[in-house]
Design a protein around this motif. Structure first.
Motif, mmCIF file in Angstrom:
data_model
loop_
_atom_site.group_PDB
_atom_site.id
_atom_site.type_symbol
_atom_site.label_atom_id
_atom_site.label_comp_id
_atom_site.label_asym_id
_atom_site.label_seq_id
_atom_site.Cartn_x
_atom_site.Cartn_y
_atom_site.Cartn_z
ATOM 1 N N LYS A 141 0.829 -1.202 0.000
ATOM 2 C CA LYS A 141 0.000 0.000 0.000
ATOM 3 C C LYS A 141 0.872 1.264 0.000
ATOM 4 O O LYS A 141 0.636 2.197 -0.764
ATOM 5 C CB LYS A 141 -0.917 -0.029 1.226
ATOM 6 N N LEU A 142 1.887 1.275 0.858
ATOM 7 C CA LEU A 142 2.767 2.445 0.933
ATOM 8 C C LEU A 142 3.538 2.645 -0.371
ATOM 9 O O LEU A 142 3.772 3.775 -0.809
ATOM 10 C CB LEU A 142 3.735 2.301 2.119
ATOM 11 N N ILE A 143 3.929 1.533 -0.981
ATOM 12 C CA ILE A 143 4.652 1.623 -2.253
ATOM 13 C C ILE A 143 3.727 2.177 -3.328
ATOM 14 O O ILE A 143 4.092 3.075 -4.086
ATOM 15 C CB ILE A 143 5.211 0.232 -2.641
ATOM 16 N N GLU B 156 6.502 6.970 5.342
ATOM 17 C CA GLU B 156 6.079 5.807 6.122
ATOM 18 C C GLU B 156 6.745 4.519 5.645
ATOM 19 O O GLU B 156 7.030 3.627 6.440
ATOM 20 C CB GLU B 156 4.550 5.666 6.087
ATOM 21 N N LEU B 157 7.001 4.439 4.357
ATOM 22 C CA LEU B 157 7.689 3.253 3.834
ATOM 23 C C LEU B 157 9.093 3.164 4.442
ATOM 24 O O LEU B 157 9.512 2.104 4.906
ATOM 25 C CB LEU B 157 7.780 3.323 2.300
ATOM 26 N N GLU B 158 9.780 4.301 4.479
ATOM 27 C CA GLU B 158 11.116 4.277 5.072
ATOM 28 C C GLU B 158 11.046 3.883 6.545
ATOM 29 O O GLU B 158 11.908 3.149 7.038
ATOM 30 C CB GLU B 158 11.817 5.624 4.916
ATOM 31 N N GLY B 159 10.012 4.370 7.236
ATOM 32 C CA GLY B 159 9.856 4.019 8.650
ATOM 33 C C GLY B 159 9.708 2.514 8.847
ATOM 34 O O GLY B 159 10.361 1.922 9.715
ATOM 35 N N LEU B 160 8.868 1.906 8.038
ATOM 36 C CA LEU B 160 8.670 0.447 8.146
ATOM 37 C C LEU B 160 9.962 -0.303 7.825
ATOM 38 O O LEU B 160 10.340 -1.253 8.517
ATOM 39 C CB LEU B 160 7.598 -0.011 7.149
ATOM 40 N N ILE B 161 10.610 0.117 6.744
ATOM 41 C CA ILE B 161 11.859 -0.544 6.341
ATOM 42 C C ILE B 161 12.909 -0.375 7.433
ATOM 43 O O ILE B 161 13.620 -1.312 7.794
ATOM 44 C CB ILE B 161 12.401 0.036 5.011
ATOM 45 N N ARG B 162 12.983 0.844 7.971
ATOM 46 C CA ARG B 162 14.017 1.130 8.968
ATOM 47 C C ARG B 162 13.819 0.269 10.218
ATOM 48 O O ARG B 162 14.783 -0.269 10.780
ATOM 49 C CB ARG B 162 14.014 2.622 9.312
ATOM 50 N N VAL C 245 24.937 7.209 -5.528
ATOM 51 C CA VAL C 245 24.004 7.830 -4.583
ATOM 52 C C VAL C 245 22.678 7.070 -4.645
ATOM 53 O O VAL C 245 22.426 6.346 -5.607
ATOM 54 C CB VAL C 245 23.790 9.321 -4.942
ATOM 55 N N PRO C 246 21.827 7.203 -3.617
ATOM 56 C CA PRO C 246 20.497 6.589 -3.728
ATOM 57 C C PRO C 246 19.822 7.052 -5.023
ATOM 58 O O PRO C 246 20.002 8.209 -5.429
ATOM 59 C CB PRO C 246 19.757 7.123 -2.494
ATOM 60 N N VAL C 247 19.048 6.159 -5.655
ATOM 61 C CA VAL C 247 18.517 6.505 -6.982
ATOM 62 C C VAL C 247 17.677 7.778 -6.986
ATOM 63 O O VAL C 247 17.664 8.503 -7.988
ATOM 64 C CB VAL C 247 17.737 5.319 -7.634
ATOM 65 N N SER C 248 17.028 8.102 -5.885
ATOM 66 C CA SER C 248 16.199 9.313 -5.876
ATOM 67 C C SER C 248 17.063 10.574 -5.907
ATOM 68 O O SER C 248 16.562 11.660 -6.178
ATOM 69 C CB SER C 248 15.294 9.347 -4.646
ATOM 70 N N ALA C 249 18.350 10.444 -5.619
ATOM 71 C CA ALA C 249 19.246 11.607 -5.652
ATOM 72 C C ALA C 249 19.920 11.766 -7.012
ATOM 73 O O ALA C 249 20.711 12.689 -7.213
ATOM 74 C CB ALA C 249 20.303 11.492 -4.552
ATOM 75 N N THR C 250 19.620 10.887 -7.950
ATOM 76 C CA THR C 250 20.282 10.942 -9.253
ATOM 77 C C THR C 250 20.013 12.265 -9.963
ATOM 78 O O THR C 250 20.940 12.928 -10.453
ATOM 79 C CB THR C 250 19.801 9.782 -10.159
ATOM 80 N N GLU C 251 18.747 12.653 -10.000
ATOM 81 C CA GLU C 251 18.403 13.854 -10.768
ATOM 82 C C GLU C 251 19.066 15.099 -10.194
ATOM 83 O O GLU C 251 19.672 15.888 -10.925
ATOM 84 C CB GLU C 251 16.878 14.018 -10.820
ATOM 85 N N SER C 252 18.966 15.272 -8.882
ATOM 86 C CA SER C 252 19.568 16.481 -8.296
ATOM 87 C C SER C 252 21.095 16.455 -8.445
ATOM 88 O O SER C 252 21.726 17.499 -8.639
ATOM 89 C CB SER C 252 19.162 16.616 -6.828
ATOM 90 N N THR C 253 21.678 15.287 -8.385
ATOM 91 C CA THR C 253 23.130 15.193 -8.537
ATOM 92 C C THR C 253 23.547 15.549 -9.966
ATOM 93 O O THR C 253 24.526 16.277 -10.183
ATOM 94 C CB THR C 253 23.615 13.779 -8.169
ATOM 95 N N TRP D 223 16.842 1.558 -0.103
ATOM 96 C CA TRP D 223 15.799 0.614 -0.524
ATOM 97 C C TRP D 223 14.418 1.253 -0.618
ATOM 98 O O TRP D 223 13.605 0.860 -1.450
ATOM 99 C CB TRP D 223 15.846 -0.652 0.336
ATOM 100 N N ARG D 224 14.148 2.235 0.205
ATOM 101 C CA ARG D 224 12.913 3.023 0.025
ATOM 102 C C ARG D 224 12.863 3.560 -1.404
ATOM 103 O O ARG D 224 11.872 3.423 -2.109
ATOM 104 C CB ARG D 224 12.913 4.190 1.031
ATOM 105 N N ASP D 225 13.965 4.149 -1.837
ATOM 106 C CA ASP D 225 14.022 4.730 -3.185
ATOM 107 C C ASP D 225 13.833 3.681 -4.278
ATOM 108 O O ASP D 225 13.119 3.909 -5.254
ATOM 109 C CB ASP D 225 15.390 5.376 -3.411
ATOM 110 N N ILE D 226 14.511 2.551 -4.117
ATOM 111 C CA ILE D 226 14.443 1.515 -5.155
ATOM 112 C C ILE D 226 13.015 1.003 -5.292
ATOM 113 O O ILE D 226 12.477 0.886 -6.388
ATOM 114 C CB ILE D 226 15.406 0.360 -4.811
#
Lengths: 291, 291
Positions: free
Chosen positions: A259-261, A268-274, B70-78, B232-235
């Motif tokens: 659902k979060l994905i 919240e996804l990062e929170g669960l993963i963390r 870098v985490p994939v979500s940082a690709t664009e800003s980088t 992994w959140r980003d992926i």
């Protein structure tokens, strides 16, 4: 020191137990029986057993320690085959991965002699079954769960603990039900998930291609999917109630991740993963996490 | 031989790439930048980089090879931060675990220069992130997937292949979409399942107890659950469409296992397990299964 180990089931678990007893100088002679005569012969050729017995009963004859190392569904028929030679001064143990069904079978078959039987589950294994992979250190530094019942004889229980400790295992005691609940969660369900993942990928048109691209994460995640099919069929069925309860819990957790994905809820996804990641990073085999 | 590696992201993946290039004698100087100055400093102290750059742009200044780690979500800003220094004779690569989103970001930011960028995904990793765990052999004998687009310059593509091969990797080329579909199945979904299992167990009243009883099967199954949460959140979010499709397929397979277990259908359950077990037993990392 035991005079004679009667080993019923000369595979990975049984063979490793025989080798470990020998290495510790705890047994003079090992008489082995396996359902398949070629396995018994191979065990003798490899020096895992000294003598091939033509039946389970004959493997037990003259033994002062007996180990059942057969798929859990074969426990009842094996106990029936040997019950006439079960004596109160004999140490009789198993290594089955489920305990409620094994204890029930022992009660039904052994009746007044059930106190002789000490139900055990060593937390160890390899994805490669078979006596060829037996190793004297399979039980070293591993937990062994003993699940006595009210009728288990104190003397046998104590001897069982001593034997496992003498080959390097750490003994924990709990009830058969507590055992089955715990291992449904940490062992039986993971096996189903690993089988399920391999099945799901393989059945896709590009499954072969996908599998050829998989890396070390997939390798470790699915290692247990290579485990022996007959053994695991039995375990999953023997512990089905607890297993299905765990599977429902898991599905709920999976649905929350999905659902979060789907929502793109990064926070919240990062929170669960963390949370999961921290628990796993702190986890050490055989230790309690500090709160 | 390169004059200068501009390393953006001095963690496990980036640090290991720098060490591997050095070991192969492929680079004279490594200038590194990480978002966290303490990471950059640590990388220099450990000898992973020679010089700390105060910004991504300054890490790229003077570099003839640049790695985004870098985490994939940082690709664009980088890419935005460095685009003014991207030149057609520079080899610019990333190591992101998803490729569709990375390629889209590169197109948007680099525009006419997008051909300089070679999207890469090395199939390797460790559950312990951080430059402390960087190793010069992290890429040895591992597959590296390169996902060129039509505009990727042939010369850059060839040089990228040569660099990875020189540090011991095996290069495979495919489209970004084919990559993302495959890794949703064999990597991203297994991560979600491992996180889900740990979450599900931990949230039960007896979760701590259960975890303390877990053995080597659980250890290997959940190893990937200790991976870096932000990465992994980003992926998972970047590849959500493919991932959710794989999760649905997996749920169907799981439901079939559950049904057979519930029904006590030993024959069909063993058949399903046996098929999965044989596939997994024959699987070798980086190889195609023979049919």
């Amino acid at each position: 020191m035991f005079e004679q180990l009667g080993l019923i089931g000369c595979g990975l678990m049984g063979g490793s137990f025989a080798l470990a007893l020998r290495r510790a100088g705890l047994v003079k002679r090992v008489v082995g029986y396996s359902k398949s005569p070629s396995t018994t012969e191979r065990a003798r050729q490899l020096g895992v057993i000294d003598v091939e017995a033509p039946s389970a009963l004959l493997a037990v004859s003259g033994a002062d320690i007996v180990l059942l190392a057969v798929p859990v569904s074969a426990t009842e028929s094996t106990l029936k085959a040997i019950r006439h030679l079960v004596r109160p001064d004999m140490l009789l143990m198993d290594v089955g991965s489920t305990k409620r069904d094994v204890v029930d079978a022992a009660r039904r078959v052994l009746r007044d002699q059930v106190g002789t039987f000490v139900p055990c589950h060593p937390i160890t294994g390899k994805e490669n079954a078979g006596v060829e992979h037996a190793a004297s250190d399979l039980y070293t530094d591993r937990q062994v769960i003993i699940t006595p019942i009210e009728r288990t004889l104190v003397a046998q229980l104590k001897r069982a603990e001593q034997v496992w400790q003498a080959i390097g295992s750490r003994v924990l005691k709990m009830s058969p039900d507590a055992h089955d609940a715990a291992y449904a969660a940490v062992s039986h369900l993971p096996h189903v998930l690993a089988y399920g993942l391999v099945t799901s990928i393989h059945e896709q048109p590009q499954g072969q291609e996908f599998l050829s691209l998989a890396g070390p994460g997939f390798r470790d995640f699915t290692r247990i999917a290579a485990s022996d099919p007959a053994v695991w069929r039995d375990i999953l069925l023997a512990n089905r109630t607890e297993l299905l309860a765990q599977s429902r819990q898991f599905r709920d957790a999976l649905a929350r991740f999905e659902k979060l994905i789907e929502e793109g809820n990064a926070h919240e996804l990062e929170g669960l993963i963390r949370a999961a990641s921290e628990i796993r990073a702190r986890w050490r085999m055989g230790q309690r996490l500090e709160d």
